[in-house]
Write a protein that holds these residues in place. Structure first.
Motif, short mmCIF file in Angstrom:
data_model
loop_
_atom_site.label_atom_id
_atom_site.label_comp_id
_atom_site.label_asym_id
_atom_site.label_seq_id
_atom_site.Cartn_x
_atom_site.Cartn_y
_atom_site.Cartn_z
N GLN A 42 5.07 1.41 0.35
CA GLN A 42 4.64 0.08 0.80
C GLN A 42 5.79 -0.64 1.51
O GLN A 42 5.59 -1.24 2.58
N ALA A 43 6.99 -0.56 0.94
CA ALA A 43 8.13 -1.22 1.56
C ALA A 43 8.57 -0.52 2.84
O ALA A 43 8.91 -1.18 3.83
N GLY A 44 8.52 0.80 2.84
CA GLY A 44 9.01 1.54 4.00
C GLY A 44 8.11 1.49 5.20
O GLY A 44 8.58 1.46 6.35
N LEU A 45 6.77 1.47 4.97
CA LEU A 45 5.83 1.50 6.09
C LEU A 45 5.00 0.22 6.20
O LEU A 45 4.04 0.17 6.98
N HIS A 46 5.33 -0.80 5.41
CA HIS A 46 4.76 -2.14 5.54
C HIS A 46 3.24 -2.18 5.29
O HIS A 46 2.49 -2.75 6.08
N PHE A 47 2.81 -1.57 4.20
CA PHE A 47 1.41 -1.68 3.77
C PHE A 47 1.21 -3.02 3.07
O PHE A 47 2.13 -3.56 2.45
N SER A 48 -0.03 -3.54 3.12
CA SER A 48 -0.39 -4.69 2.28
C SER A 48 -0.74 -4.20 0.88
O SER A 48 -0.93 -3.00 0.66
N ALA A 49 -0.87 -5.15 -0.07
CA ALA A 49 -1.13 -4.76 -1.46
C ALA A 49 -2.46 -4.04 -1.61
O ALA A 49 -2.60 -3.13 -2.43
N THR A 50 -3.47 -4.43 -0.83
CA THR A 50 -4.79 -3.81 -0.96
C THR A 50 -4.94 -2.58 -0.06
O THR A 50 -5.58 -1.61 -0.43
N SER A 51 -4.34 -2.61 1.14
CA SER A 51 -4.46 -1.44 2.03
C SER A 51 -3.66 -0.25 1.53
O SER A 51 -3.90 0.88 1.96
N LEU A 52 -2.74 -0.49 0.59
CA LEU A 52 -1.93 0.59 0.06
C LEU A 52 -2.77 1.69 -0.58
O LEU A 52 -2.38 2.87 -0.57
N SER A 53 -3.92 1.32 -1.13
CA SER A 53 -4.76 2.32 -1.80
C SER A 53 -5.29 3.38 -0.84
O SER A 53 -5.74 4.44 -1.26
N TRP A 54 -5.23 3.11 0.49
CA TRP A 54 -5.68 4.11 1.46
C TRP A 54 -4.78 5.34 1.47
O TRP A 54 -5.19 6.41 1.93
N PHE B 117 -15.31 -1.94 -0.20
CA PHE B 117 -14.68 -2.44 -1.43
C PHE B 117 -13.28 -2.96 -1.15
O PHE B 117 -12.89 -4.03 -1.64
N ILE B 118 -12.49 -2.22 -0.37
CA ILE B 118 -11.11 -2.61 -0.12
C ILE B 118 -11.06 -3.86 0.76
O ILE B 118 -10.22 -4.75 0.56
N ARG B 119 -11.98 -3.96 1.71
CA ARG B 119 -12.06 -5.17 2.54
C ARG B 119 -12.42 -6.39 1.70
O ARG B 119 -11.84 -7.47 1.85
N ALA B 120 -13.35 -6.19 0.77
CA ALA B 120 -13.73 -7.28 -0.13
C ALA B 120 -12.57 -7.68 -1.03
O ALA B 120 -12.42 -8.86 -1.40
N ALA B 121 -11.73 -6.71 -1.41
CA ALA B 121 -10.58 -7.01 -2.26
C ALA B 121 -9.61 -7.95 -1.57
O ALA B 121 -9.02 -8.83 -2.21
N SER B 122 -9.42 -7.78 -0.25
CA SER B 122 -8.44 -8.59 0.47
C SER B 122 -9.03 -9.85 1.09
O SER B 122 -8.33 -10.84 1.26
N ASN B 123 -10.33 -9.82 1.44
CA ASN B 123 -10.92 -10.94 2.17
C ASN B 123 -12.06 -11.65 1.44
O ASN B 123 -12.64 -12.60 1.98
N GLY B 124 -12.42 -11.18 0.26
CA GLY B 124 -13.50 -11.83 -0.48
C GLY B 124 -14.83 -11.12 -0.27
O GLY B 124 -15.05 -10.44 0.73
N TRP B 125 -15.73 -11.31 -1.25
CA TRP B 125 -17.02 -10.61 -1.22
C TRP B 125 -17.96 -11.15 -0.15
O TRP B 125 -18.93 -10.50 0.21
N GLY B 126 -17.68 -12.32 0.39
CA GLY B 126 -18.53 -12.87 1.44
C GLY B 126 -18.09 -12.50 2.84
O GLY B 126 -18.72 -12.93 3.83
N ASP B 127 -17.04 -11.72 2.97
CA ASP B 127 -16.53 -11.33 4.28
C ASP B 127 -17.60 -10.55 5.06
O ASP B 127 -18.22 -9.61 4.54
N LYS B 128 -17.83 -10.94 6.32
CA LYS B 128 -18.89 -10.33 7.11
C LYS B 128 -18.65 -8.84 7.38
O LYS B 128 -19.58 -8.03 7.37
#
Length: 486
Positions: free
Chosen positions: A23-35, A201-212
């Protein structure tokens, strides 16, 4: 074969300990890291059945070698990755290689040993590699990250892959090639449908369940998975024979494995970060922290075949699920004040014992009552459920973590330092994720108790050695028979 399978299974978890450094070396976000994990498990799980079919048509050894070669090259590319996108792409290609190689392993292990005690011991070793290998990856990941660099968790596959490629022609004979066709439509719709679901699921984790975009991804996933089911009902040679799900006991075993592995991968993912980010463990210390669980899990899975004739497979699975549920519920109480000795080691020990008891009879239940022509697909389905459980289950738990973390971020605690508040947010989100993982395990227990009761029906046209042996492992007496009857 087990050496190759261990390498493939290790890669699903060996990067866990290295995640903070990645995460630190390649600049992932906390939620995108699971990819970094899901990029691998999605293509692996989504293409496993196609890989099994390719082995039937083109020859298992040939496809196995091609898969290991692709896996090795992708490991090298991932270790050299200059950006997050390149690493995720390399992990996805690794999954493709694993999907080509892995289906041949179980089939060649089963066919290489005579029915009876030898095959039971071989299946126990296979189950030990599949279950223990996942947790062993955490230990090795810590050692490699601490002593070398996170990139070496991928580089280490290169010499192992080359050794497997060199040794396979010496010990493994080619299988006959069968006539058939590839169900490419089924493979594409299933893989992209599950990928869309995980992304949602991962998009909802970072942007909320109402994210279009998240809602759109959920809708796309639903459409693609419906198309997949319709395709499988009409295909002459489907990638997933839906008749495999006609038996309630087998379907229950598939669903239970999906839930169990989803909780297990979530536990690995969050606990490695809790140990390093909250408790301040080094990568090596965090990896070694998983060692007691790894030893217990492997030892218990080796001993489980001896318990099956004594207590019966269903009772053994139920007994094993109890410590798993207690351990996961215990982890749901983590906080910044939790120490390894008071709140982590105990759940790990419970988890190691319980999972070791569950997976061997659960694998037998998945293979019981299968037609000879479906034995390859059924064996592959065991791995499919494991990988899809890891990707979809982890994505769902990441969404729970993201939702819980956002709720705490909205209410800062007066007088708390920035570091302490960050630990408070992380621990609260992880506690919520562990709580939902405990519900996954509870649901798996219910499925085992309700569905895995009667022996699977006999195959209509003869029985394969795999089905016969598996049937003997999972048969549960309906009356007061002697334990040896099962």
């Amino acid at each position: 074969m087990l050496g190759a399978q261990l390498m493939i299974i290790l890669d699903a978890t060996v990067v866990n300990i290295a995640l903070p450094h990645i995460q630190a070396g390649l600049h992932f976000s906390a939620t995108s890291l699971s990819w970094v994990l899901n990029g691998y498990t999605l293509t692996f799980g989504g293409l496993l059945l196609l890989g099994g079919r390719a082995g039937d048509i083109l020859g298992r050894r040939r496809v196995f070698l091609a898969g290991i070669a692709l896996f090795t090259v992708a490991s090298l590319a991932g270790g050299l990755a200059p950006s997050a996108g390149v690493l995720i792409a390399a992990r996805a290609v690794q999954g493709v290689g694993g999907a080509l190689a892995s289906p041949a392993v179980l089939a060649l292990v089963v066919s290489g040993f005579a029915e009876g005690r030898e095959r039971t011991r071989a299946l126990a070793l296979y189950a030990g590699v599949v279950t223990g290998g996942a947790s062993l990856g955490l230990v090795l990941g810590g050692i490699i990250t601490q002593w070398l660099d996170w990139r070496w968790v991928l580089f280490v596959n290169v010499p192992v892959g080359l050794a497997v490629i060199a040794a396979t022609p010496l010990f493994v004979t080619e299988t006959p090639r069968l006539a058939g066709r590839f169900d490419l439509t089924g493979a594409i719709t299933s893989t992209t449908g599950v990928a869309a679901l995980v992304y949602a699921f991962i998009r909802a984790a970072s942007n909320g369940w109402g994210d279009k975009i998240a809602l759109t991804a959920f809708a796309v996933a639903a459409v693609l998975l419906v198309v997949f089911v319709l395709t499988e009902t009409r295909a002459q040679q489907p990638i997933t024979p839906l008749r495999l799900f006609a038996d309630a006991s087998r379907s229950g075993s598939y669903a239970a494995r999906l839930l169990l592995v989803g909780g297990m991968f979530g536990m690995f993912y969050f606990l490695t970060q809790f140990l390093q980010d909250v408790l301040g463990f080094s990568p090596l210390r965090a990896g070694v922290a998983f060692l007691p669980m790894t030893v217990l899990l492997f030892a218990t899975s080796r001993f489980a075949p001896r318990l099956i004739p004594v207590v019966g497979p269903r009772r053994l699975m139920i007994l094993g699920m109890l410590p798993v549920i207690v351990g996961m519920a215990w982890l749901s109480r983590v906080s910044p004040d939790t120490s390894y000795w008071s709140g982590v080691l105990g759940p790990m020990l419970l988890f190691g014992v319980g999972m070791g008891m569950v997976f061997v009879p659960l694998t037998g239940a998945s293979l019981a009552g299968v037609r000879p022509e479906d034995s390859g697909a059924s064996s592959s389905m065991v791995n499919v459920m494991q990988q899809l459980g890891g990707s979809v289950g982890l994505a769902a738990l990441v969404a729970v973590f993201g939702t819980a973390s956002r709720s705490v971020l909205a209410h800062p605690v007066a007088g708390m330092s920035a570091t302490d508040f960050r630990h408070h947010v992380l621990a609260h989100g992880m506690s919520a994720a562990f709580g939902v993982a405990a519900l996954f395990d509870l649901a798996a227990l219910v499925l085992i108790a309700l569905l895995l009761r009667a022996p699977a029906p006999a195959a209509a046209a003869g029985r394969s050695p795999v089905a016969d042996r598996a049937r003997s492992l999972v048969r549960v007496p309906d009356t007061a028979e002697e334990p040896e009857a099962s």
